[in-house]
Structure formats: structure tokens, C-alpha cells
Design a protein around this motif. Structure first.
Motif, short mmCIF file in Angstrom:
data_model
loop_
_atom_site.label_atom_id
_atom_site.label_comp_id
_atom_site.label_asym_id
_atom_site.label_seq_id
_atom_site.Cartn_x
_atom_site.Cartn_y
_atom_site.Cartn_z
N UNK A 9 0.85 -1.18 0.00
CA UNK A 9 0.00 0.00 0.00
C UNK A 9 0.89 1.24 0.00
N UNK A 10 0.62 2.15 -0.91
CA UNK A 10 1.38 3.39 -0.97
C UNK A 10 0.73 4.43 -0.06
N UNK A 11 1.58 5.20 0.59
CA UNK A 11 1.09 6.24 1.49
C UNK A 11 0.77 7.51 0.71
N UNK A 12 -0.27 8.19 1.15
CA UNK A 12 -0.61 9.48 0.56
C UNK A 12 0.10 10.58 1.35
N UNK A 13 0.14 11.76 0.79
CA UNK A 13 0.76 12.89 1.48
C UNK A 13 0.00 13.25 2.76
N UNK A 14 -1.31 13.08 2.75
CA UNK A 14 -2.12 13.34 3.94
C UNK A 14 -1.74 12.37 5.06
N UNK A 15 -1.58 11.11 4.71
CA UNK A 15 -1.15 10.13 5.70
C UNK A 15 0.25 10.45 6.21
N UNK A 16 1.11 10.92 5.31
CA UNK A 16 2.48 11.27 5.70
C UNK A 16 2.48 12.41 6.70
N UNK A 17 1.59 13.38 6.53
CA UNK A 17 1.51 14.49 7.48
C UNK A 17 1.29 13.97 8.90
N UNK A 18 0.50 12.94 9.02
CA UNK A 18 0.21 12.37 10.33
C UNK A 18 1.35 11.50 10.81
#
Length: 185
Positions: free
Chosen positions: A1-10
């Protein structure tokens, strides 16, 4: 599963504090290599965290009279002694005799009594706030995201590679068979 930028912010703060599982940590690192925006955010957050850690220096307290309340009734600086030892009194760190001296002083000194009452109010508010925070943490959005990502990883990681191959192979055969049957009908 690839991470989104929104998930990365968290996830960045958890990554900086080394609180991610190994598989999630690898995904964060992969995303940071590929996404300059998130890599920049990571650099900023990491430098800010380092600056905060560097700016916080432990205050060195001399143990002079820290937990000993002397000459409470005769010393001109008795209110200063009271203020110095009030925290130790509240936390039950004083001897019984010193605790009684503080209690007597606070009864006889209205300013000391008010300070002690305020300290107890603050302590009670902090306990209530901690209870509320613990209750709210159960609903914490970032924890849910991390659990979701880790559970998605676990689902795929728990299969033996041979089983993964068989699943992919079987699905491919079914798709090919369906395509051939559809083509000839």
C-alpha cells in the motif's frame, strides 16, 4: 500500500520519534525518497524538534532545603520557604513534621492558604484534563490511520510467498479463462 501525502503528514512525527512498525517505517522512507514536498516537511519538522530538544536544558536545582521546612514560624523568609516546599507538601514528599509545619503555616497565613488552595485546584484540573485526554485518545484519528495501514500491511505480509504466488496465479488463470470463453462465445 502506498502512502498518501495526507497520511504522511500524520505519520511524520511518529517516524521522527521512531514509533512506527518496521514495515510502515519502510513505506514512510520510500515516500520521502519519492515526494519532495513530504521530504521538505520532514526536514522542517525534524529541525524544529531538534531545536526544541536543544533549547530545553534541565534546570539544576540545588538540594538546599528542598524537602526540609525549617524555622517556619520564626524565619523572616518563612513564606519563601513555604513556596519552595509547597510542591513537595502536595506530593507528600515531606516528613510528617515538615508537613505539619506547612499545614500550620497555611492555616495562619491567608496568602499561603490561597496559594495552597490554588495549587490543589490546578492539580485537580490537570487530573480531569488527563482523564479527558485519555478518553479522547481512544478516538484519535492518527492512531486509527496507523492501525489501518499496519493492518493492511499485515494482511499481505502474513501470507507465505508461495501462497501469494498461488493466489495471483489462480486469479490470472480465472481472468484468462473468462477472456477466452468470452472471446469464443
Amino acid at each position: 500500500m502506498k502512502l498518501t501525502c495526507t497520511q504522511m503528514d500524520i505519520l511524520l512525527s511518529f517516524y521522527i520519534e521512531n514509533e512506527l512498525s518496521d514495515s510502515l517505517k519502510l513505506q514512510v522512507e520510500e515516500h520521502l525518497r519519492k515526494c519532495p514536498k513530504c521530504a521538505n516537511n520532514y526536514a522542517i519538522i525534524k529541525s524544529m524538534a531538534q531545536e526544541i530538544k536543544n533549547s530545553i536544558t534541565p534546570s539544576v536545582q540545588t538540594p538546599v532545603n528542598r524537602y526540609h521546612f525549617t524555622n517556619i514560624t520564626t524565619n523572616n523568609n518563612s513564606y519563601g520557604n513555604f513556596k519552595t516546599n509547597m510542591s513537595a507538601y502536595i506530593d507528600n514528599e515531606l516528613s510528617a513534621d515538615d508537613g505539619i509545619k506547612i499545614k500550620k503555616f497555611s492555616i495562619n497565613n491567608s496568602k499561603a492558604k490561597k496559594d495552597l488552595e490554588e495549587s490543589y485546584k490546578i492539580r485537580r484540573l490537570m487530573k480531569e484534563s488527563l482523564k479527558k485526554t485519555k478518553a479522547d485518545a481512544k478516538k484519535d484519528f492518527s492512531k486509527k490511520i496507523i492501525k489501518k495501514i499496519e493492518s493492511d500491511d499485515d494482511i499481505m505480509l502474513n501470507f507465505h510467498p508461495a501462497i501469494k504466488f498461488l493466489i495471483i496465479f489462480t486469479v490470472s488463470i480465472l481472468i484468462a479463462t473468462t477472456a477466452v470463453i468470452t472471446y469464443f462465445m
